[in-house]
Design a protein around this motif. Structure first.
Motif, PDB file in Angstrom:
ATOM      1  N   TYR A  31       0.872  -1.191   0.000  1.00  0.00           N
ATOM      2  CA  TYR A  31       0.000   0.000   0.000  1.00  0.00           C
ATOM      3  C   TYR A  31       0.901   1.230   0.000  1.00  0.00           C
ATOM      4  CZ  TYR A  31      -3.927   2.991   1.742  1.00  0.00           C
ATOM      5  OH  TYR A  31      -4.895   3.955   1.918  1.00  0.00           O
ATOM      6  N   SER A  32       0.794   2.053  -1.026  1.00  0.00           N
ATOM      7  CA  SER A  32       1.601   3.266  -1.153  1.00  0.00           C
ATOM      8  C   SER A  32       0.775   4.513  -0.871  1.00  0.00           C
ATOM      9  CB  SER A  32       2.180   3.363  -2.569  1.00  0.00           C
ATOM     10  OG  SER A  32       2.879   4.578  -2.762  1.00  0.00           O
ATOM     11  N   SER A  33       1.314   5.416  -0.053  1.00  0.00           N
ATOM     12  CA  SER A  33       0.653   6.698   0.237  1.00  0.00           C
ATOM     13  C   SER A  33       1.704   7.796   0.317  1.00  0.00           C
ATOM     14  CB  SER A  33      -0.109   6.619   1.564  1.00  0.00           C
ATOM     15  OG  SER A  33      -0.650   7.889   1.905  1.00  0.00           O
ATOM     16  N   PHE A  34       1.342   8.980  -0.155  1.00  0.00           N
ATOM     17  CA  PHE A  34       2.285  10.105  -0.108  1.00  0.00           C
ATOM     18  C   PHE A  34       2.243  10.847   1.226  1.00  0.00           C
ATOM     19  CE2 PHE A  34      -1.585  12.257  -1.119  1.00  0.00           C
ATOM     20  CZ  PHE A  34      -1.451  13.558  -0.682  1.00  0.00           C
ATOM     21  N   PHE A  35       1.189  10.626   2.023  1.00  0.00           N
ATOM     22  CA  PHE A  35       1.108  11.296   3.319  1.00  0.00           C
ATOM     23  C   PHE A  35       2.267  10.845   4.210  1.00  0.00           C
ATOM     24  CE2 PHE A  35      -3.480  11.620   2.219  1.00  0.00           C
ATOM     25  CZ  PHE A  35      -3.656  12.980   2.437  1.00  0.00           C
ATOM     26  N   GLY A  83       1.210  -2.171 -11.106  1.00  0.00           N
ATOM     27  CA  GLY A  83       1.638  -3.168 -10.133  1.00  0.00           C
ATOM     28  C   GLY A  83       2.864  -2.798  -9.329  1.00  0.00           C
ATOM     29  N   ILE A  84       3.285  -1.524  -9.382  1.00  0.00           N
ATOM     30  CA  ILE A  84       4.399  -1.085  -8.532  1.00  0.00           C
ATOM     31  C   ILE A  84       3.974  -1.183  -7.071  1.00  0.00           C
ATOM     32  CG2 ILE A  84       5.851   0.886  -7.895  1.00  0.00           C
ATOM     33  CD1 ILE A  84       5.630   1.761 -10.867  1.00  0.00           C
ATOM     34  N   SER A  85       2.723  -0.809  -6.799  1.00  0.00           N
ATOM     35  CA  SER A  85       2.094  -1.083  -5.511  1.00  0.00           C
ATOM     36  C   SER A  85       0.740  -1.720  -5.795  1.00  0.00           C
ATOM     37  CB  SER A  85       1.929   0.193  -4.681  1.00  0.00           C
ATOM     38  OG  SER A  85       0.967   1.053  -5.273  1.00  0.00           O
ATOM     39  N   ASP A  86       0.223  -2.456  -4.820  1.00  0.00           N
ATOM     40  CA  ASP A  86      -1.067  -3.114  -5.014  1.00  0.00           C
ATOM     41  C   ASP A  86      -2.229  -2.202  -4.655  1.00  0.00           C
ATOM     42  OD1 ASP A  86       0.279  -5.531  -5.684  1.00  0.00           O
ATOM     43  OD2 ASP A  86       0.620  -5.885  -3.548  1.00  0.00           O
ATOM     44  N   ILE A  87      -1.988  -1.278  -3.727  1.00  0.00           N
ATOM     45  CA  ILE A  87      -2.985  -0.303  -3.281  1.00  0.00           C
ATOM     46  C   ILE A  87      -2.306   1.055  -3.266  1.00  0.00           C
ATOM     47  CG2 ILE A  87      -4.589   0.341  -1.421  1.00  0.00           C
ATOM     48  CD1 ILE A  87      -4.291  -2.583  -0.404  1.00  0.00           C
ATOM     49  N   GLY A  88      -3.048   2.107  -3.567  1.00  0.00           N
ATOM     50  CA  GLY A  88      -2.454   3.439  -3.549  1.00  0.00           C
ATOM     51  C   GLY A  88      -3.427   4.478  -3.040  1.00  0.00           C
ATOM     52  N   GLN A  89      -2.889   5.468  -2.346  1.00  0.00           N
ATOM     53  CA  GLN A  89      -3.676   6.610  -1.875  1.00  0.00           C
ATOM     54  C   GLN A  89      -2.986   7.892  -2.327  1.00  0.00           C
ATOM     55  OE1 GLN A  89      -5.686   8.258   2.197  1.00  0.00           O
ATOM     56  NE2 GLN A  89      -3.625   7.424   2.442  1.00  0.00           N
ATOM     57  N   SER A  90      -3.712   8.702  -3.076  1.00  0.00           N
ATOM     58  CA  SER A  90      -3.170   9.993  -3.498  1.00  0.00           C
ATOM     59  C   SER A  90      -4.338  10.894  -3.882  1.00  0.00           C
ATOM     60  CB  SER A  90      -2.193   9.824  -4.654  1.00  0.00           C
ATOM     61  OG  SER A  90      -1.469  11.027  -4.886  1.00  0.00           O
ATOM     62  N   ALA A  91      -4.013  12.054  -4.436  1.00  0.00           N
ATOM     63  CA  ALA A  91      -5.029  13.044  -4.796  1.00  0.00           C
ATOM     64  C   ALA A  91      -5.338  12.982  -6.285  1.00  0.00           C
ATOM     65  CB  ALA A  91      -4.552  14.445  -4.431  1.00  0.00           C
ATOM     66  N   LEU A  92      -6.619  13.030  -6.614  1.00  0.00           N
ATOM     67  CA  LEU A  92      -7.024  13.052  -8.014  1.00  0.00           C
ATOM     68  C   LEU A  92      -6.434  14.257  -8.743  1.00  0.00           C
ATOM     69  CD1 LEU A  92     -10.815  12.124  -7.718  1.00  0.00           C
ATOM     70  CD2 LEU A  92      -8.905  10.594  -8.208  1.00  0.00           C
ATOM     71  N   ALA A  93      -6.286  15.357  -8.028  1.00  0.00           N
ATOM     72  CA  ALA A  93      -5.823  16.605  -8.643  1.00  0.00           C
ATOM     73  C   ALA A  93      -4.407  16.509  -9.188  1.00  0.00           C
ATOM     74  CB  ALA A  93      -5.899  17.751  -7.628  1.00  0.00           C
ATOM     75  N   TYR A  94      -3.635  15.506  -8.743  1.00  0.00           N
ATOM     76  CA  TYR A  94      -2.275  15.366  -9.241  1.00  0.00           C
ATOM     77  C   TYR A  94      -2.240  14.772 -10.646  1.00  0.00           C
ATOM     78  CZ  TYR A  94      -0.849  16.299  -4.422  1.00  0.00           C
ATOM     79  OH  TYR A  94      -0.660  16.872  -3.189  1.00  0.00           O
ATOM     80  N   SER A  95      -3.410  14.347 -11.140  1.00  0.00           N
ATOM     81  CA  SER A  95      -3.523  13.836 -12.516  1.00  0.00           C
ATOM     82  C   SER A  95      -4.604  14.648 -13.227  1.00  0.00           C
ATOM     83  CB  SER A  95      -3.875  12.346 -12.510  1.00  0.00           C
ATOM     84  OG  SER A  95      -2.901  11.597 -11.840  1.00  0.00           O
ATOM     85  N   ARG A  96      -4.356  15.927 -13.373  1.00  0.00           N
ATOM     86  CA  ARG A  96      -5.348  16.851 -13.908  1.00  0.00           C
ATOM     87  C   ARG A  96      -5.838  16.421 -15.287  1.00  0.00           C
ATOM     88  NH1 ARG A  96      -4.535  23.443 -14.115  1.00  0.00           N
ATOM     89  NH2 ARG A  96      -6.447  23.944 -15.242  1.00  0.00           N
ATOM     90  N   GLY A  97      -7.156  16.357 -15.435  1.00  0.00           N
ATOM     91  CA  GLY A  97      -7.773  15.996 -16.694  1.00  0.00           C
ATOM     92  C   GLY A  97      -8.044  14.510 -16.854  1.00  0.00           C
TER      93      GLY A  97
END
Length: 335
Positions: A31-35, A83-97
């Motif tokens: 599980y990857s998270s940027f927090f 598949g770099i991580s199986d679960i991820g948490q981040s912000a939608l805004a970091y992938s604008r559009g």
């Protein structure tokens, strides 16, 4: 006879081992998270991992990697797909559009708190089931309380004060800053502290909690209480589809139930963090500027083109007006 008994005993032990849920069905996930690990949203993510492990009787075990150590914020979603991580948490805004339906949640709708914004985010996904998430399995979404304007040197009392200032922002908040007359500078939250400290930007739009959660209260001095155009940032928790399919249907249902509980916890945590962030900024000598009613109305009018642009589709195959109207209706349910 003794040999036969020993053989039968051994076979029974092997069969018992094979029948054990932990042995037969165990799936280990990353599980990857940027927090950062100290942030409440990281702590809640770790608690979610623990809860999944406990309720599935260790049939699903999750190793949590906070602070962007497994994948940085902007690459987190693709990291799950690849598949770099199986679960991820981040912000939608970091992938604008990339997420045209869910992007509507981040519009400057005038959110009052994180519980409201989180409820809206999950309701929008449930209502519209956007195809933009077809390459993953969404667990749940959460969203912070009203994003406000913070500046380092120049206090902002009016739109005229904001004109020309460079403001760290992402996604729809960048569009908001542009509409209000500022100059948006796209940066993820982990880059904000140094940019503010070094004068790369003059300010930032973020929720009150970030003053403590990301220590931004150490480098900003003025808060313009711009709740009238309060936006939010929607955060996703998504799982790789192949990994999800390795989990038994029974345990998938258990995880879905945990997801419903945890989305509420995240919204509540955002609001508790906002209160702490305000105290932290005040303790560092920060001040709070309340917009006069007439000035607040000018901000609302200046921000309206951002909502209109989305509602009119902005060239995307999305019924933007339907999404915006649905959000307004959901906001009325959770004021």
């Amino acid at each position: 006879m003794r040999k036969i008994l020993l053989t039968l005993t051994a076979l029974a032990l092997i069969a018992a081992g094979l029948a054990s849920p932990a042995c037969a069905e165990s799936v280990r996930l990353t599980y990857s998270s940027f927090f950062p690990p100290t942030h409440i949203q990281s702590k809640l993510a770790q608690q979610w991992c623990n809860e999944v492990e406990m309720r599935t009787n260790k049939a699903v075990i999750i190793d949590f990697y906070p602070g962007g150590t497994l994948s940085p914020a902007k690459q987190c979603y693709d990291g799950v797909v690849e598949g770099i991580s199986d679960i991820g948490q981040s912000a939608l805004a970091y992938s604008r559009g990339r997420f045209p339906v869910m992007a509507a949640v981040d519009l400057p709708m005038g959110y009052q708190n994180g519980v409201q914004a989180t409820a809206v985010a999950n309701a929008v996904y449930d209502k519209f089931s956007p195809a933009e998430f077809n390459d993953v399995v969404p667990m749940y979404f959460h969203a912070h309380g009203p994003g406000l304007l913070f500046t380092v040197e120049k206090p902002v009392h009016t739109l005229a004060d904001l004109k020309g200032l460079k403001i760290r922002s992402t996604g729809n908040s960048a569009k908001l800053i542009e509409a209000l007359g500022g100059t948006p500078v796209a940066q993820p939250m982990p880059a904000a502290y140094q940019s503010l400290q070094k004068g790369v930007v003059d300010g930032s739009v973020h929720p009150m909690e970030s003053n403590k959660g990301w220590k931004l209260g150490e480098v900003v001095k003025h808060c313009t209480q711009s709740e009238c155009v309060g936006y939010t940032t929607t955060f996703f928790i998504v799982m790789n589809k192949d990994k999800w399919n390795q989990i038994s249907p029974e345990n998938q249902n258990i995880i879905r139930e945990i997801n419903r509980e945890w989305s509420v916890k995240h919204g509540q945590a955002w609001d508790a963090s906002d209160a702490e962030g305000r105290k932290f900024l005040a303790s560092k000598g920060g001040d709070f500027i309340k917009l006069e009613p007439a000035e607040a109305e000018r901000w609302v009018q200046a921000a309206q083109p951002v909502l209109d642009g989305y509602a009119e589709g902005e060239g995307k195959p999305v019924d933007g007006r339907a999404v915006v109207e649905f959000i307004k209706a959901e906001m009325a349910k959770t004021p």
